[in-house]
Design an enzyme around this catalytic site. Structure first.
Site, PDB file in Angstrom:
ATOM      1  N   CYS A   2       0.833  -1.212   0.000  1.00 57.90           N
ATOM      2  CA  CYS A   2       0.000   0.000   0.000  1.00 57.90           C
ATOM      3  C   CYS A   2       0.869   1.263   0.000  1.00 57.90           C
ATOM      4  O   CYS A   2       1.985   1.238   0.517  1.00 57.90           O
ATOM      5  CB  CYS A   2      -0.877   0.047   1.244  1.00 57.90           C
ATOM      6  N   ARG A  27       5.048   0.413  -6.140  1.00 59.77           N
ATOM      7  CA  ARG A  27       5.045  -0.430  -4.947  1.00 59.77           C
ATOM      8  C   ARG A  27       4.125  -1.631  -5.110  1.00 59.77           C
ATOM      9  O   ARG A  27       4.185  -2.577  -4.329  1.00 59.77           O
ATOM     10  CB  ARG A  27       4.576   0.404  -3.736  1.00 59.77           C
ATOM     11  N   TRP A  73      -2.878  -2.655  -1.724  1.00 64.26           N
ATOM     12  CA  TRP A  73      -2.420  -3.982  -2.134  1.00 64.26           C
ATOM     13  C   TRP A  73      -3.104  -4.953  -1.174  1.00 64.26           C
ATOM     14  O   TRP A  73      -2.781  -4.994   0.012  1.00 64.26           O
ATOM     15  CB  TRP A  73      -0.896  -4.037  -2.001  1.00 64.26           C
ATOM     16  N   ASN A  97      -1.191   1.949   5.693  1.00 59.24           N
ATOM     17  CA  ASN A  97      -0.293   0.951   5.095  1.00 59.24           C
ATOM     18  C   ASN A  97       0.202   0.079   6.236  1.00 59.24           C
ATOM     19  O   ASN A  97       0.679   0.604   7.243  1.00 59.24           O
ATOM     20  CB  ASN A  97       0.876   1.672   4.403  1.00 59.24           C
ATOM     21  N   GLY A  98       0.090  -1.255   6.079  1.00 59.37           N
ATOM     22  CA  GLY A  98       0.548  -2.162   7.133  1.00 59.37           C
ATOM     23  C   GLY A  98      -0.530  -3.169   7.469  1.00 59.37           C
ATOM     24  O   GLY A  98      -1.458  -3.390   6.672  1.00 59.37           O
ATOM     25  N   GLU A 463      18.668 -16.023  -8.748  1.00 57.07           N
ATOM     26  CA  GLU A 463      18.281 -14.652  -9.060  1.00 57.07           C
ATOM     27  C   GLU A 463      17.735 -14.570 -10.501  1.00 57.07           C
ATOM     28  O   GLU A 463      16.739 -13.896 -10.762  1.00 57.07           O
ATOM     29  CB  GLU A 463      19.464 -13.695  -8.866  1.00 57.07           C
ATOM     30  N   LYS A 467      13.986 -13.398 -11.545  1.00 53.80           N
ATOM     31  CA  LYS A 467      13.733 -12.269 -12.450  1.00 53.80           C
ATOM     32  C   LYS A 467      12.749 -12.693 -13.536  1.00 53.80           C
ATOM     33  O   LYS A 467      11.843 -11.953 -13.887  1.00 53.80           O
ATOM     34  CB  LYS A 467      15.019 -11.780 -13.124  1.00 53.80           C
ATOM     35  N   GLU A 470       9.174 -13.248 -11.979  1.00 51.95           N
ATOM     36  CA  GLU A 470       8.540 -11.988 -11.567  1.00 51.95           C
ATOM     37  C   GLU A 470       8.014 -11.206 -12.760  1.00 51.95           C
ATOM     38  O   GLU A 470       6.926 -10.669 -12.710  1.00 51.95           O
ATOM     39  CB  GLU A 470       9.566 -11.050 -10.908  1.00 51.95           C
ATOM     40  N   HIS A 486      18.698 -36.063  -9.330  1.00 49.00           N
ATOM     41  CA  HIS A 486      17.880 -36.537  -8.213  1.00 49.00           C
ATOM     42  C   HIS A 486      16.413 -36.184  -8.393  1.00 49.00           C
ATOM     43  O   HIS A 486      15.675 -36.087  -7.413  1.00 49.00           O
ATOM     44  CB  HIS A 486      18.413 -35.974  -6.893  1.00 49.00           C
ATOM     45  N   LYS A 583       6.875  -3.772  -4.385  1.00 47.82           N
ATOM     46  CA  LYS A 583       8.295  -3.410  -4.337  1.00 47.82           C
ATOM     47  C   LYS A 583       8.850  -3.604  -2.939  1.00 47.82           C
ATOM     48  O   LYS A 583       9.967  -4.068  -2.747  1.00 47.82           O
ATOM     49  CB  LYS A 583       8.435  -1.941  -4.754  1.00 47.82           C
TER      50      LYS A 583
END
Ligand code: G6P
Length: 588
Positions: A2, A27, A73, A97-98, A463, A467, A470, A486, A583
């Protein structure tokens, strides 16, 4: 996550709030809303989807000189108009926000007092509590104090009270919030980029501080309601640094800033192949825990390899959300390093606090200056990436990897290694200018991509896979090459795309034999290496310029970032704001 903005001043609030909300889009959000005052009443307009949708139903000519804005969000309750902020109960309108962890308990209590709730959110208990306390106590500051004492969790909150429309109130704990000032009035915002088109002067609100904004002045209080003085900071970057500058996407722009970011980070800590005073002395530490989330965790893995390899120190790297809940062993020579681009990630902050409660020294590696993690850690080493807008981190990762190379050198005492970092920016530029579209074309219409490598290359694989996931929503999996047999090799067929990374001579032959096994099962292989090997176990290769192992990871990550970017572009994805992602994850 948020985002919050608010304005009170001499000018119209709505255009300013809309402008700021657009800078908070990065964000991640699924709905947005604005509160403003008309005829002494607070009005609220909310919409699901992009801010454009909100703009379409909003009259920007409304002459309100006070307002609150929010990008939501979804956490408690799905994305919908009723769950979007601002939320109003009685006289109080709030953006938040939170997460309010004890909201159910509070809600049940308030329901017994006949207070009605319209949404499924945890947030609505904040205006409900404010309004409830206000019935018997008309001092808004005291009502805010009572509310803060009642709620648990993380929160940054902006408030308008209908009985007091000449003030905007704000408080925070856990989630970030700044107050900013220009010639026309005062702002609140979740971060600096949100207000940078108006002003670069800002004040960081600390935990449990309350801000009271008026059109021409602003006061701050602690939780005892004593007035406190706050320092006005000036943001160093410019408005242009957060604009696109001709690039199609922030992700691409930020990747192309990596040469400068490398140099800025290097030059901040090193001059003439020696460390400057900005680098701290870490001699006494014999055991290091590195902790982070997402890409910050993967760069931490790179740090683990570099520091243990070059400085001969025992290093472990863990995901913050695991670390904070497991049994951790500390001793007098332990250092806990928290890596975080934003410096606000809830799990990373909790891991930091856990280490501090255990009286262990903590070091923050952070990009955002003045963020919670940077302020609470015993030591902070800033990376010099500048504002990062795209949700998928790129330049901050490279800056963090650069700093970890410097830390490994510092801890090893092998200062002669510093000269290996000279001229790396030219090699970065070389890699930035390669054309990755043909690689991306091989990947973009496939459902599964595997990244394989060993040791530090495996960290890079993780990484690279993140990427791709995402930004393009392709199922990408990083596998340590030795683990292929395996299980995962059963998934390989002629429809599989594999990125094989091998940058270490010692293990080159091992990874190559794994790639041969993959190739013989029909997969298409892109080989990323720093040795020019001619063979038939790959279909395409990318040659990374040869550099010393201490700095090598920052080069190898560049093709991984640019392949992900180009694949996402071919797939028509919302590259800078991928679905469901934020973000900065400021809730657990
Ligand atoms: C989110 C972002 C990732 C980032 C992670 C940790 O998941 O989408 O890109 O790596 O948070 O964020 P931090 O700000 O702590 O580095």
């Amino acid at each position: 996550m948020c985002g919050i903005v608010g304005y009170i001043g001499k000018e119209r609030a709505i255009p300013k709030i809309l402008n700021s909300l657009k800078f908070l889009e990065y964000r991640g959000y699924d709905s947005s809303g604005i509160a403003y005052v008309k005829n002494n009443k607070v009005n609220i307009i909310k919409e699901v989807g992009k801010i454009k949708a909100l703009e379409n139903i909003l009259d920007i000519n409304i002459d309100s000189k006070i307002g609150l804005g929010h990008t939501r969000w979804a956490t408690h309750g799905g994305p919908s108009v009723k769950n979007s902020h601002p939320h109003k109960v009685g006289k109080f309108t709030v953006v938040h926000n939170g997460i309010i962890e004890n909201y159910l308990e509070i809600k049940n209590e308030l329901l017994k007092n006949n207070i009605e709730f319209k949404s499924d959110t945890d947030t609505e208990v904040i205006p409900a509590l404010l309004d409830f306390y206000y019935r018997s106590d008309k001092n808004i500051l005291s009502v805010i104090k009572k509310t803060i004492n009642r709620i648990k969790g993380s929160y940054a909150v902006g408030i308008i009270c209908e009985d007091d429309i000449n003030h905007l109130y704000a408080f925070r704990c856990g989630s970030p919030l700044i107050v900013a000032k220009d010639d026309s009035g005062y702002y609140i915002a979740s971060d600096v980029p949100a207000i940078l088109s108006f002003t670069n002067k800002y004040i960081i609100l600390e935990e449990n501080e309350i801000a009271v904004l008026e059109s021409n002045r602003c006061e701050f209080y602690n939780l005892n309601l004593n007035k406190i003085k706050k320092e006005i900071k000036v943001f160093e970057g410019t408005y242009e640094t957060i604009m696109l500058n001709g690039y199609d996407h922030y992700m691409l722009k930020e990747i192309h800033e990596e040469g400068k970011v490398f140099l800025d980070t290097l030059n901040y800590y090193v001059k003439d192949n020696s460390f400057k005073d900005t680098m701290i002395n870490l001699k006494k530490y014999k055991r290091i825990h590195i902790v982070g989330c997402g890409s910050a965790y993967y760069v931490g893995l790179i740090g683990e390899y570099l520091i243990s390899e070059f400085a001969n120190i025992e290093v472990t790297c863990e995901v913050a959300s695991e670390y904070r809940y497991k049994k951790v062993f500390y001793n007098d020579s332990t250092l806990v390093i928290i890596i975080s681009q934003s410096g606000e990630t809830a799990d990373s902050l909790a891991a930091l606090r856990m280490a501090k409660e255990n009286h262990v020294d903590t070091l923050a590696i952070v990009n955002v200056v003045g963020s919670s993690i940077s302020r609470e850690a015993d030591y902070t080493l800033y990376v010099k990436a500048g504002p990062e807008i795209a949700v998928a981190t790129t330049k901050a990762f490279l800056a963090q990897a650069t700093l970890l190379s410097l830390l490994a050198i510092k801890l090893s005492g092998k200062l002669e290694l510093l000269k290996e970092l000279n001229g790396i920016e030219n090699k970065i530029e070389y890699l930035l200018n390669l054309d990755y579209r043909d690689y991306a074309k091989e990947i973009y219409n496939h459902d599964n991509v595997f990244y394989i490598g060993r040791l530090i290359d495996y960290a890079l694989c993780q990484e690279g896979a993140l990427k791709l996931k995402e930004t393009s929503y392709i199922n990408a999996l990083a596998i340590s090459s030795g683990e292929l047999k395996h299980g995962t090799i059963s998934l390989i067929n002629d429809n599989t795309r594999v990125v094989g990374i091998c940058t270490k001579k010692e293990i080159m032959s091992k990874t190559i034999s794994n790639l041969k096994e993959i190739k013989s099962r029909g997969a298409y292989v892109i080989f990323i290496t720093n040795e020019d090997i001619e063979d038939d176990f790959y279909d395409k290769k990318i040659i990374i310029p040869k550099v010393h192992d201490i700095i090598e990871p920052i080069l190898t990550v560049i093709p991984l970032q640019l392949i992900a970017y180009n694949v996402a572009k071919y797939r028509g994805c919302d590259i800078d704001k991928p679905r469901n992602l934020a973000k900065s994850v400021t809730v657990e």
